[in-house]
Write an enzyme that holds these catalytic residues in place. Sequence first.
Site, PDB file in Angstrom:
ATOM      1  CD  GLU A   1       2.634   4.873   8.120  1.00 40.54           C
ATOM      2  OE1 GLU A   1       1.797   4.294   7.410  1.00 40.54           O
ATOM      3  OE2 GLU A   1       2.385   5.376   9.227  1.00 40.54           O
TER       4      GLU A   1
ATOM      5  CB  THR B   1      -0.987  -0.029   1.182  1.00 42.18           C
ATOM      6  OG1 THR B   1      -0.286  -0.268   2.383  1.00 42.18           O
ATOM      7  CG2 THR B   1      -2.031  -1.101   0.970  1.00 42.18           C
TER       8      THR B   1
ATOM      9  CB  THR C   1      -3.503  -4.307   7.087  1.00 40.98           C
ATOM     10  OG1 THR C   1      -4.813  -4.121   7.498  1.00 40.98           O
ATOM     11  CG2 THR C   1      -3.139  -5.763   7.131  1.00 40.98           C
TER      12      THR C   1
ATOM     13  CG  ASN D   1       0.417   8.263   9.716  1.00 43.97           C
ATOM     14  OD1 ASN D   1      -0.292   7.363   9.302  1.00 43.97           O
ATOM     15  ND2 ASN D   1       1.674   8.090  10.069  1.00 43.97           N
TER      16      ASN D   1
ATOM     17  CB  SER E   1      -5.236  15.919   2.705  1.00 41.68           C
ATOM     18  OG  SER E   1      -5.466  15.594   4.059  1.00 41.68           O
TER      19      SER E   1
ATOM     20  CE  LYS F   1       0.217  -3.599   3.749  1.00 36.25           C
ATOM     21  NZ  LYS F   1      -1.052  -2.844   3.861  1.00 36.25           N
TER      22      LYS F   1
END
Lengths: 412, 412
Positions: B283, B160, B197, B407, B412, B186
């Site tokens: 991230e 993703t 996930t 995040n 957006s 992943k």
Amino acid sequence: MAVNLPLPVASNLKPITGLELGYAQAGIRKTNRKDLLVMRLDHNATVAGVFTTNRFCAAPVQVCKAHLELARQTGTPIRALVINTGNANAGTGEAGLANANETCAALAALLGLTQQQVLPFSTGVILEPLPVDRVKAGLPQAIADLKTDNWLNAAEAIMTTDTQPKAASRTVSINGKTVSITGISKGAGMIKPNMATMLGYVATDAKVPQPILDHLVKQAADKSFNCITIDGDTSTNDSFILIASGAVDVNVNSIDSPEYKLLAEAVIGLSQELAQMIVRDGEGATKFITITVEEGATIEECRKIAYSIGHSPLVKTAFFASDPNLGRILAAIGYAGVDDLDVSRLNLYLDDVWVAKNGGRNPDYREEDGQRVMKQSEITIRVRLARGSASATVWTCDLSHDYVSINADYRS
Amino acid sequence: MAVNLPLPVASNLKPITGLELGYAQAGIRKTNRKDLLVMRLDHNATVAGVFTTNRFCAAPVQVCKAHLELARQTGTPIRALVINTGNANAGTGEAGLANANETCAALAALLGLTQQQVLPFSTGVILEPLPVDRVKAGLPQAIADLKTDNWLNAAEAIMTTDTQPKAASRTVSINGKTVSITGISKGAGMIKPNMATMLGYVATDAKVPQPILDHLVKQAADKSFNCITIDGDTSTNDSFILIASGAVDVNVNSIDSPEYKLLAEAVIGLSQELAQMIVRDGEGATKFITITVEEGATIEECRKIAYSIGHSPLVKTAFFASDPNLGRILAAIGYAGVDDLDVSRLNLYLDDVWVAKNGGRNPDYREEDGQRVMKQSEITIRVRLARGSASATVWTCDLSHDYVSINADYRS
């Protein structure tokens, strides 16, 4: 960045008869900064406190607990508090305890008290020795400044990376007599970057016997300072102190009395105001978020779920972005650790907007409605569990770029 | 931003006899993107899984659990897996369950299986209906692509917001026969922004009876995917699946056998590698941090403390800043919830640097030594509790500006 945080005005902060405050610029970590506060109490005063549950509780917290217990056992009252910023005196071992005791002894000698009648508090860098000589050298200056109408200076003297001083007052009429309550708090994270700690001090001029004050301080903490979270980190030095100076006798002699209920309501209300000020000044905060979990089987499970939402970095970043990415709230509810939660009965609201109905997206929910609420600076998340009648509320803020900047760059 | 994450090379990923993989571009959320993966298994294969503990567990997770249980009871084997990205099919109620079942039925019809022989997985946006027609329309394309040497495409098809595909292989010799193990994973947050996930799939060509595979999948998960944290958020869809295709019989017939131990060691090692890849691609991650807690009374308390450190935003921002602000680690240990922890016996190390000794600052500790380690991209935090012989390890990453950006800005 503070969210709707009013700047306190000195003339609005009511003096508490029997309690004087004085500050000094002791140069503990930086020069030209109010960094030392002394409070002197009348001999009629009673004092109660609740402290951090962190196992690395700081040396001054250990001394505070011991002195409060001794006062309870012997009846020899606590007569002074001393608070320094710039150094937490935490993670400092035996030397730290010796420094906390030496601070108490020095103030006691200057005020004609015993060492055990003094409560010490520290907030600041962890793992570094307290510069106790600078603390002691600052005490005479603080004592010379002692006066009752000094609450704004006191609020400023306990600030670390707070962007504003935090103070508030209110009065309550009990049996025709006016009781005043004034408090100050500090903290902009449950633990500050390096300048650790949340501190709260609330004083009333009411006369309150020790066992009743012990009850009230726990009740007030549970409904105020124990309901806030910024980053989920619990400091080594957190302290909340309730002082009753004893000047006004309004017969608060039982926790079942109407007098107690009036006083408790005012103390709890003021404590909530002070606790919320910490969240409003949360590091990098741009949103003030109230999380209410209702219809739970127990208060504990409601708090678990509220804190799970309030601690989720994903929920907090979504609020920062004003992005109604509300599946994140459901996920946080789901991993809160309420093992028998039936999510198919759960409802979620954002202010007046019904987002999730019976565990799934409310068919009538429109993204633009969620978007409208997310843009506000004050937002309420409401969760209905359909399991019982218990409820709990937690106050928190969003997680912004500035939180990372403040905490990553602070010492550099 | 990934931290020392190797890009997998297709030719290094060993095919697993009895397992074919095929992908499609089904346009589930975006076009021109690999977003659908089918795995077809030989009839000799055994399959076992562990799933999210989130109460809001997604519809496909519920269906997976039911189908695995049915296979266990009836002996009718699982023969296919179908994984879509772009939509998590979570928080979707009855309609979500119907969509997951419809996906299974469609794949089963195309492959000549029963619906119950298919396991469905989804990852993506929560609270939005799965576009099941697009999933079904993509299945023939994925089936046409089925082949054994397709692991790199498979790794790409389940991505993703991962910045890189995650895949690895190893072999182990058991009784003179070569057993191959290949896996993909992943995830770049325990829950992805909206694209939720963590998923992990590990396959071996060894023959492993169902009860033994059930044991091994839990053992491997506990030592790999259950030891990582990026932001503390547990997804609604987390799944870890272990597949034994059955092509190579090496007598793995008891969990006490030497054959089991050899296989388990290889499966656990590969699972750790795949789990660590998720952290390395965390991230905004700039540091890979190993947290080891030793000399605990129980594994549980070691894990509690390791996770408390690994979840602390203050610890994570300090690592981002390469700032040896190590009191934050002590604070996180202190509030981990180990109530009888005697911090005066605790020792803390940063790689080879002894930072805290018996609960206080090590007198020999020099800030420049801490600074040197903090600048590295891979750092080990080691805590010795002096309470017993249990230990636990958790892998995590730092908290950077980019975490907030990713995040906050994603949808957006």
